[in-house]
Design a protein around this motif. Structure first.
Motif, short mmCIF file in Angstrom:
data_model
loop_
_atom_site.label_atom_id
_atom_site.label_comp_id
_atom_site.label_asym_id
_atom_site.label_seq_id
_atom_site.Cartn_x
_atom_site.Cartn_y
_atom_site.Cartn_z
N PRO A 44 34.89 31.97 49.63
CA PRO A 44 35.83 32.94 48.59
C PRO A 44 35.43 33.74 48.11
O PRO A 44 36.45 35.56 47.60
N ALA A 45 34.79 33.61 47.30
CA ALA A 45 33.62 34.95 45.95
C ALA A 45 33.52 36.13 46.91
O ALA A 45 33.59 37.23 46.48
N ASN A 46 32.37 35.62 47.78
CA ASN A 46 31.91 36.75 49.00
C ASN A 46 33.32 37.88 50.08
O ASN A 46 32.93 38.49 48.79
N VAL A 47 34.25 37.25 49.60
CA VAL A 47 35.07 38.03 51.16
C VAL A 47 35.96 38.63 49.67
O VAL A 47 36.61 39.59 50.30
N TRP A 48 36.70 37.84 48.75
CA TRP A 48 37.53 38.68 47.13
C TRP A 48 36.28 39.74 46.53
O TRP A 48 36.32 40.73 46.69
N GLY A 49 35.12 39.81 47.10
CA GLY A 49 33.85 40.64 46.47
C GLY A 49 34.32 41.69 47.25
O GLY A 49 34.53 43.19 47.13
N GLN A 50 34.10 41.60 48.75
CA GLN A 50 33.99 42.45 50.19
C GLN A 50 36.05 43.66 49.60
O GLN A 50 35.85 44.68 49.69
N MET A 51 37.04 42.72 49.73
CA MET A 51 38.52 43.16 49.73
C MET A 51 38.55 44.39 48.30
O MET A 51 38.92 45.27 48.20
N GLN A 52 37.47 43.83 47.28
CA GLN A 52 37.28 45.37 46.05
C GLN A 52 36.96 46.12 46.89
O GLN A 52 36.64 47.14 45.40
N HIS A 53 35.68 46.20 47.20
CA HIS A 53 34.46 47.58 47.85
C HIS A 53 35.09 48.41 48.80
O HIS A 53 34.21 48.82 49.34
N LEU A 54 36.29 47.74 49.39
CA LEU A 54 36.44 48.25 50.50
C LEU A 54 36.42 49.42 50.60
O LEU A 54 36.85 51.02 49.38
#
Length: 343
Positions: A44-54
């Motif tokens: 989940p940390a990787n997906v959340w990281g991407q969501m914050q840098h779209l």
């Protein structure tokens, strides 16, 4: 049984939270256990990281059906707000096995299609694979048409023929040179690399109604940021022509926390420089770089159109074998909605 009333929650890219990222990944991991039972779960940390840098030019929307705080079905659309393919929206629609047969997919497709039509998107693109037959059956019932057949092909590093990497990286003195970048594209080469990526427009698209995409330097940097935010280590290899210009490229990436599986991205050589073994050189050199930087790697996966004979020849000679068949589907937005209303 068909559900007559389904509670659907909508979130766009401005309303994503870490809590939602965790719930979404739990849902995706349950589905991944069906299609990729031997792969490690997503973090989940990787997906959340991407969501914050779209990327600022990307619009992302989610529609979810949630029961007891658990996501059981979702639709996701993404579209670019600038550049080519302004008629297009990419669609992902996944329903947990235990929740199928209740009309959730139809409900979510209707919500997503109506939203995309309101934004002027006339074509929906989606993908299914042969490990989840329910996906193809749903796509056909919904009025989508197959546009491109492809495979995820896998190279087990232990299957590379002996001596092949040496043979492919032994070069004549013809003026070509190879470079490997592990810290992103150098600023001095950014414009040229973005232009070189346009060679990917020559890859087969078969019947897909897509326009050529022109990559910008800003897009390259956005994709690098997105990869890093998702915990990925990326390696780019390029070949320079005798005059110093960029002639070919390939790239791979992996997550250090999940080092076994390497993802192969773009591979392309400009038409004027084909016939010199540059594609094989790039592939072999990249394998060696992976082995050097990530000794835990055991396999490389890439996706190729079934009609891409030249690339498939290189990959097959290197040791890639079919891993999973997939189909890219396209659906006219209005036709999809009309089909939903009729049925």
């Amino acid at each position: 049984m068909t559900t007559t009333s389904v509670a659907v929650q909508h979130r766009d890219h401005t309303a994503l939270t870490e809590e939602f990222a965790r719930a979404l990944v739990a849902h995706l991991n349950r589905l991944r256990a069906e299609s990729h039972p031997d792969d490690p779960p997503a973090d989940p940390a990787n997906v959340w990281g991407q969501m914050q840098h779209l990327p600022p030019v990307l619009e992302l929307d989610f529609w979810t059906v949630e029961e007891g705080g658990v996501i059981v079905a979702h639709a996701r659309t993404q579209l670019l707000t600038v550049g080519e393919n302004g008629h297009l929206a990419e669609l992902e629609l996944l329903v947990s096995p235990a929740a199928r047969g209740r009309g959730l997919g139809r409900t979510l497709l209707g919500r997503a299609a109506r939203a995309m039509r309101a934004r002027g998107r006339t074509l929906l693109i989606a993908q299914t694979n042969d490990r989840v037959p329910a996906g193809e059956a749903f796509a056909r019932r919904a009025g989508f048409q197959p546009g491109l057949s492809n495979h995820v092909n896998r190279l087990l590093l232990t299957d590379i023929p002996g001596g092949l990497l040496d043979a492919w990286t032994t070069r004549p003195d013809d003026g070509y040179s190879l470079e490997v970048w592990t810290d992103g594209v150098p600023e001095a080469d950014l414009d040229a690399y973005a232009a070189l990526l346009n060679v990917m427009n020559s890859a087969p698209r078969d019947d897909l109604d897509l326009e050529d995409h022109r990559t910008t330097p800003e897009e390259v940097r956005s994709m690098e940021t997105l990869a890093r935010a998702g915990g990925r280590t990326a390696v780019v290899a390029v070949v320079r022509a005798p005059d110093g210009t960029l002639a070919g490229l390939t790239d791979v990436s992996w997550r250090p926390a999940q080092p076994r599986i390497i993802s192969q991205g773009n591979t392309g050589v400009l038409p004027a420089h084909r016939g010199h073994g540059l594609g094989r050189w790039l592939k072999a050199a990249t394998v060696r770089e992976v082995q050097r930087l990530n000794p835990q790697a055991t396999e490389i996966r890439t996706q190729n159109a079934d009609s891409n004979g030249p690339m498939l020849k290189i990959n097959t000679d290197l040791g890639f074998r079919p891993f999973m068949a997939s189909t890219v589907w396209q659906g006219d937005t209005n036709a999809v909605l009309e089909n939903l209303e009729r049925n």
